[in-house]
Design a protein around this motif. Sequence first.
Motif, PDB file in Angstrom:
ATOM      1  N   PRO B 279     -65.816   0.486 -31.119  1.00 21.80           N
ATOM      2  CA  PRO B 279     -65.701  -0.852 -31.712  1.00 21.80           C
ATOM      3  C   PRO B 279     -67.081  -1.304 -32.185  1.00 21.80           C
ATOM      4  N   GLU B 282     -66.731  -6.861 -32.578  1.00 20.97           N
ATOM      5  CA  GLU B 282     -66.272  -7.790 -31.553  1.00 20.97           C
ATOM      6  C   GLU B 282     -65.642  -7.049 -30.385  1.00 20.97           C
ATOM      7  N   PRO B 283     -65.647  -7.660 -29.213  1.00 20.83           N
ATOM      8  CA  PRO B 283     -65.002  -7.035 -28.069  1.00 20.83           C
ATOM      9  C   PRO B 283     -63.501  -6.844 -28.289  1.00 20.83           C
ATOM     10  N   THR B 284     -62.835  -7.806 -28.870  1.00 20.52           N
ATOM     11  CA  THR B 284     -61.419  -7.612 -29.183  1.00 20.52           C
ATOM     12  C   THR B 284     -61.157  -8.157 -30.566  1.00 20.52           C
ATOM     13  N   SER B 285     -60.220  -7.536 -31.250  1.00 20.02           N
ATOM     14  CA  SER B 285     -59.931  -7.951 -32.614  1.00 20.02           C
ATOM     15  C   SER B 285     -59.462  -9.393 -32.664  1.00 20.02           C
ATOM     16  N   ALA B 286     -58.686  -9.782 -31.650  1.00 16.82           N
ATOM     17  CA  ALA B 286     -58.113 -11.121 -31.663  1.00 16.82           C
ATOM     18  C   ALA B 286     -59.197 -12.181 -31.743  1.00 16.82           C
ATOM     19  N   THR B 287     -60.304 -11.933 -31.075  1.00 13.97           N
ATOM     20  CA  THR B 287     -61.380 -12.901 -31.081  1.00 13.97           C
ATOM     21  C   THR B 287     -61.827 -13.209 -32.505  1.00 13.97           C
ATOM     22  N   ARG B 288     -61.664 -12.218 -33.367  1.00 14.65           N
ATOM     23  CA  ARG B 288     -62.108 -12.405 -34.744  1.00 14.65           C
ATOM     24  C   ARG B 288     -61.288 -13.449 -35.471  1.00 14.65           C
ATOM     25  N   THR B 289     -60.136 -13.783 -34.929  1.00 11.53           N
ATOM     26  CA  THR B 289     -59.355 -14.861 -35.522  1.00 11.53           C
ATOM     27  C   THR B 289     -60.213 -16.113 -35.686  1.00 11.53           C
TER      28      THR B 289
END
Lengths: 358, 358
Positions: B279, B282-289
């Motif tokens: 990656p 970001e640690p998780t894709s959702a955070t990119r929201t």
Amino acid sequence: MNVTIGIIGFGYMGYYHYKKILPKTDNFQVLAAYDVDASRREFVKGLGLTSYDSLDEFLKDDSFNTVLVSTPNDSHLALVLAALDAGKNVICEKPVSLNADEIEQMIAASKKNNKLFTVRQNRRRDGDFLMVKNVISEGTLGEVFRVESRVDGSNGIPSDWRRVKKNGGGMLLDWGPHQIDQLLCLIPSKVVSVYADLLNLKYEVDDNLIIELRFENGLSALIEVFTSAFISYPRWHVLGSGGCLDIKDLDGEGQIVRGIVEEMEWGLHLVDHWGPKEPAHEPTSATRTMKPRPEHTIERIQVPKIAQDWQHFYFNYYEALNGKAELFVKPEESLRVMKVIDVAFESSRIGKSISCDI
Amino acid sequence: MNVTIGIIGFGYMGYYHYKKILPKTDNFQVLAAYDVDASRREFVKGLGLTSYDSLDEFLKDDSFNTVLVSTPNDSHLALVLAALDAGKNVICEKPVSLNADEIEQMIAASKKNNKLFTVRQNRRRDGDFLMVKNVISEGTLGEVFRVESRVDGSNGIPSDWRRVKKNGGGMLLDWGPHQIDQLLCLIPSKVVSVYADLLNLKYEVDDNLIIELRFENGLSALIEVFTSAFISYPRWHVLGSGGCLDIKDLDGEGQIVRGIVEEMEWGLHLVDHWGPKEPAHEPTSATRTMKPRPEHTIERIQVPKIAQDWQHFYFNYYEALNGKAELFVKPEESLRVMKVIDVAFESSRIGKSISCDI
């Protein structure tokens, strides 16, 4: 007993669990993985794990006691049931299922097989959430009457299965489980009403949404996910009778503003000016509704940041596996979350609020 | 024909009309006033106006053709009907009535007596509202999908009859008529659903409220009035597919943020990282929201301020009185506002959304 893990779905999240989230102690060992994609299976081999192209073979491997399911949402049900029936304990990524009925089947299978079953609600250990929890429990805001949980951005939906309806895409199943789970942890009361407005602006799945929840104890809560909002509002807005807490984002920049004068004196001024006297201040009294308080009537408190702690979930799981603790995320709690999601989908579909008892 | 005026209720608003709002031209003349309070009647005399302690005598005075009603809300019905039946044209302060039934009686009396009847919806000419109207009509935001109208403060309710239920106090009848009227002017569609949550935190009347409106054309709108919010959000938050407008307060400090790159490239990045690759961000894709857009993908536009123009209402009234223009605020428009208010009270009372056709 150590937590020995086989991962189903070695995509972004599966690899991320392996690489980053799992605690780096001997108590946690990833030993195998099953993936439908050949290139991922090769990658798994390169990591020194046993790589399977058959679910049956994977589940027959008795080197691991725990299956982590990190696949697209629509595949969770079959995989969780198969793993539980194969005698594995199961950790499932969120959303655990597409609806409450599916997780009820999972819970039944978990009980039938007497195996652990839990959902990775990692955001219960996000710093911003822990700050909100602390501030509310310390009573700093007086009586809290409303909690607003926002996830705003203008980046659209990630360009993978999250845009696809049949895979369980959309923001209600993506951020919804986090936001609802957090609110249910914060507010010790039943959800008695759900009003949801889910929009499909750019995709076949919901990409912008608001949900109004009402709780039996009188509190209300907003859940908002905007992927088309070019101006973002703070992650948290918590309103109490005596003060307000805002937390900007996941980094946890947070501030409380509290009243230190109970009743604003302007009300009394207004009495002076009520009647035929020269209006001293504002053109109309109503405008004063919005007037910022003088600084001497409030105090501003910077809220100490709290670090995110996602490993906590696994440390608890280890304790639970060894009979020393209850699960941090109980399946019945995730069932409540899915019930709220079910009602939210239905509320938006019929365009009405729905009374419930969740 | 000049607008010659008798004022009923020479309190704060009555005096304010006389002193500040009425245009200073010969076309507008305040000649008389009626008030139940002796000290106000004395004050009126001191201004050189004819002062009445009897409504009947006041209404028999044929020196003025227009009655301005600026009394507490619960007295509007009887006063407006009496004035119309006495052959006067009537301007009534908002809220015109306590409910839709009352204004329907007023409209009937206006037609029966063939007299003008209008409600002073002054905030149709507030600068912030005119800015919103312009921005929406210019299409700068793309397709608007949501309008949020907030009036936030922590000053409580003014310490007069606005706190008293029987006088028609409370914030839904105070700011509500402005916010609803503005939204009905902005959104050319029927209201098909109302969800309201009115709180009584400190008073016997509603002091904090949210209302969700849904329109036939798919738009949704929020009306929010908080008198216990120690952190205020902007007066306007207008969300479109291509941009967002925020206006801070009644002074009209406003900014648009617009996307100038249609699709964010991060979606494509995610595809690169989907699967077993490191990656990158970001640690998780959702955070990119929630991730703020890079500056080169947006533009920020300062919206030119527009001055408040409350005299416009009276200039139009003069034209209407002389048969040269339609009323700027038509009584049927105020009837729609009161219908929405009726449904909002009922929605909050039963704790459910209400479908309607307003």
